[in-house]
Design a protein around this motif. Structure first.
Motif, PDB file in Angstrom:
ATOM      1  N   ALA A 140      13.734   7.378   7.037  1.00 36.47           N
ATOM      2  CA  ALA A 140      13.076   8.060   5.921  1.00 36.47           C
ATOM      3  C   ALA A 140      12.913   9.549   6.215  1.00 36.47           C
ATOM      4  O   ALA A 140      13.157  10.403   5.348  1.00 36.47           O
ATOM      5  CB  ALA A 140      11.717   7.415   5.652  1.00 36.47           C
ATOM      6  N   ILE A 141      12.519   9.875   7.439  1.00 44.54           N
ATOM      7  CA  ILE A 141      12.345  11.279   7.819  1.00 44.54           C
ATOM      8  C   ILE A 141      13.695  11.988   7.857  1.00 44.54           C
ATOM      9  O   ILE A 141      13.820  13.147   7.440  1.00 44.54           O
ATOM     10  CB  ILE A 141      11.631  11.380   9.183  1.00 44.54           C
ATOM     11  CG1 ILE A 141      10.194  10.868   9.060  1.00 44.54           C
ATOM     12  CG2 ILE A 141      11.641  12.813   9.699  1.00 44.54           C
ATOM     13  CD1 ILE A 141       9.457  10.780  10.378  1.00 44.54           C
ATOM     14  N   ALA A 142      14.736  11.295   8.336  1.00 55.82           N
ATOM     15  CA  ALA A 142      16.072  11.894   8.391  1.00 55.82           C
ATOM     16  C   ALA A 142      16.558  12.261   6.993  1.00 55.82           C
ATOM     17  O   ALA A 142      17.121  13.346   6.781  1.00 55.82           O
ATOM     18  CB  ALA A 142      17.042  10.928   9.060  1.00 55.82           C
ATOM     19  N   ILE A 143      16.342  11.380   6.037  1.00 51.86           N
ATOM     20  CA  ILE A 143      16.737  11.667   4.649  1.00 51.86           C
ATOM     21  C   ILE A 143      15.960  12.862   4.115  1.00 51.86           C
ATOM     22  O   ILE A 143      16.518  13.753   3.464  1.00 51.86           O
ATOM     23  CB  ILE A 143      16.502  10.422   3.767  1.00 51.86           C
ATOM     24  CG1 ILE A 143      17.416   9.281   4.208  1.00 51.86           C
ATOM     25  CG2 ILE A 143      16.735  10.754   2.295  1.00 51.86           C
ATOM     26  CD1 ILE A 143      17.099   7.953   3.561  1.00 51.86           C
ATOM     27  N   GLU A 144      14.676  12.894   4.411  1.00 53.28           N
ATOM     28  CA  GLU A 144      13.825  14.003   3.959  1.00 53.28           C
ATOM     29  C   GLU A 144      14.287  15.332   4.552  1.00 53.28           C
ATOM     30  O   GLU A 144      14.334  16.359   3.860  1.00 53.28           O
ATOM     31  CB  GLU A 144      12.377  13.715   4.362  1.00 53.28           C
ATOM     32  CG  GLU A 144      11.385  14.789   3.955  1.00 53.28           C
ATOM     33  CD  GLU A 144       9.982  14.488   4.452  1.00 53.28           C
ATOM     34  OE1 GLU A 144       9.186  15.444   4.580  1.00 53.28           O
ATOM     35  OE2 GLU A 144       9.686  13.308   4.725  1.00 53.28           O
ATOM     36  N   VAL A 145      14.652  15.326   5.828  1.00 51.41           N
ATOM     37  CA  VAL A 145      15.104  16.550   6.501  1.00 51.41           C
ATOM     38  C   VAL A 145      16.417  17.046   5.898  1.00 51.41           C
ATOM     39  O   VAL A 145      16.593  18.246   5.650  1.00 51.41           O
ATOM     40  CB  VAL A 145      15.268  16.290   8.014  1.00 51.41           C
ATOM     41  CG1 VAL A 145      16.003  17.448   8.687  1.00 51.41           C
ATOM     42  CG2 VAL A 145      13.906  16.089   8.669  1.00 51.41           C
ATOM     43  N   LEU A 146      17.346  16.135   5.644  1.00 51.78           N
ATOM     44  CA  LEU A 146      18.626  16.535   5.051  1.00 51.78           C
ATOM     45  C   LEU A 146      18.431  17.121   3.653  1.00 51.78           C
ATOM     46  O   LEU A 146      19.068  18.116   3.293  1.00 51.78           O
ATOM     47  CB  LEU A 146      19.573  15.336   4.988  1.00 51.78           C
ATOM     48  CG  LEU A 146      20.138  14.826   6.320  1.00 51.78           C
ATOM     49  CD1 LEU A 146      21.033  13.617   6.085  1.00 51.78           C
ATOM     50  CD2 LEU A 146      20.921  15.916   7.044  1.00 51.78           C
ATOM     51  N   LYS A 147      17.566  16.521   2.876  1.00 52.95           N
ATOM     52  CA  LYS A 147      17.302  17.038   1.528  1.00 52.95           C
ATOM     53  C   LYS A 147      16.642  18.416   1.582  1.00 52.95           C
ATOM     54  O   LYS A 147      16.947  19.297   0.773  1.00 52.95           O
ATOM     55  CB  LYS A 147      16.406  16.063   0.761  1.00 52.95           C
ATOM     56  CG  LYS A 147      17.098  14.778   0.330  1.00 52.95           C
ATOM     57  CD  LYS A 147      16.139  13.892  -0.454  1.00 52.95           C
ATOM     58  CE  LYS A 147      16.830  12.640  -0.962  1.00 52.95           C
ATOM     59  NZ  LYS A 147      15.904  11.761  -1.724  1.00 52.95           N
ATOM     60  N   LYS A 148      15.757  18.588   2.543  1.00 51.41           N
ATOM     61  CA  LYS A 148      15.025  19.847   2.663  1.00 51.41           C
ATOM     62  C   LYS A 148      15.958  21.011   2.965  1.00 51.41           C
ATOM     63  O   LYS A 148      15.761  22.133   2.472  1.00 51.41           O
ATOM     64  CB  LYS A 148      13.962  19.721   3.758  1.00 51.41           C
ATOM     65  CG  LYS A 148      13.131  20.975   3.973  1.00 51.41           C
ATOM     66  CD  LYS A 148      12.096  20.756   5.066  1.00 51.41           C
ATOM     67  CE  LYS A 148      11.280  22.013   5.318  1.00 51.41           C
ATOM     68  NZ  LYS A 148      10.276  21.807   6.408  1.00 51.41           N
ATOM     69  N   HIS A 149      16.990  20.770   3.768  1.00 50.39           N
ATOM     70  CA  HIS A 149      17.900  21.841   4.176  1.00 50.39           C
ATOM     71  C   HIS A 149      19.209  21.823   3.389  1.00 50.39           C
ATOM     72  O   HIS A 149      20.190  22.439   3.799  1.00 50.39           O
ATOM     73  CB  HIS A 149      18.195  21.731   5.677  1.00 50.39           C
ATOM     74  CG  HIS A 149      17.005  22.007   6.544  1.00 50.39           C
ATOM     75  ND1 HIS A 149      16.069  21.037   6.849  1.00 50.39           N
ATOM     76  CD2 HIS A 149      16.585  23.143   7.161  1.00 50.39           C
ATOM     77  CE1 HIS A 149      15.131  21.553   7.628  1.00 50.39           C
ATOM     78  NE2 HIS A 149      15.419  22.827   7.835  1.00 50.39           N
TER      79      HIS A 149
END
Length: 228
Positions: free
Chosen positions: A118-127
């Motif tokens: 979940a955090i990995a998906i959030e990080v990719l979306k953020k950048h």
């Protein structure tokens, strides 16, 4: 597996008692698969289909015995008289079937499966930027973030790595061709960063992203962003 094996045993007993000799087909299939896989290496999960399919076929004969028994008008008489040979196999097969159904995981797995994904998906979306290409060693994460993965590494599995069809030494040329905006290593982060050519390429063209403290405690992945 033990439940399926038990049903196979009762299925074979039903075959012998009832004379369902066409069962020689799945039995031959099962024996041939076992002989083939004994010397095959490595064994992956999909190889078990060669064994489980004929086992399920043979197990179905135990259910045939159940149906044949309960469709008879006099099946209650056999129970009252404790006619052991007539009802014991159908009875045990019925109990095994009920137990198996009660233990079947009917819930459908969802994604993300854990906090790290979940955090990995959030990080990719953020950048996410104009460049939609990313390199991840778990492509489903990029898919969930609605980002593109180079076709050459769309399937980056332990099977491909073990077979030698791809290695982390092959990754830098792919990165140079697509110049992905982000790189996220999670499944094989240790193996990837131990490869000198990949590590050198990352240090030259990418900056490692530092996560927030709460996120850092929950994950074990490395995230990189393309340098300007």
């Amino acid at each position: 597996h033990s439940l399926l094996t038990a049903l196979v045993i009762f299925g074979l007993l039903t075959v012998v008692v009832k004379g369902y000799w066409e069962a020689v087909i799945p039995l031959t299939w099962l024996v041939a698969s076992i002989v083939f896989l004994v010397k095959h290496y490595p064994i992956w999960s999909h190889h078990y289909l060669f064994i489980f399919t004929p086992m399920a076929w043979l197990a179905s004969y135990s259910m045939t015995g159940v149906l044949d028994f309960y469709q008879r008008r006099d099946w209650r008489k056999h129970l009252k008289r404790l006619n052991f040979p007539e009802f014991i196999l159908p009875l045990i097969s019925t109990l095994l079937l009920v137990y198996g159904v009660s233990k079947f995981p009917f819930s459908i797995p969802t994604f993300p499966e854990n906090a790290q994904q979940a955090i990995a998906i959030e990080v990719l979306k953020k950048h996410k930027g104009a460049n939609q290409w990313v390199f991840v060693d778990e492509p489903i994460i990029a898919f969930s973030a609605n980002l593109l993965v180079p076709p050459e590494v769309a399937v980056l599995s332990s099977k491909r790595l073990a077979s030698g069809s791809i290695s982390f030494h092959d990754i830098p040329p792919i990165l140079a061709r697509y110049q992905p905006q982000q790189i996220l290593l999670s499944r094989f982060v240790g193996r990837a960063l131990s490869n000198d050519s990949l590590k050198t390429y990352l240090e030259k063209y990418y900056s490692r992203n530092s996560l927030d403290a709460p996120q850092e405690e929950k994950v074990n992945f490395a995230h990189y962003v393309l340098k300007n």
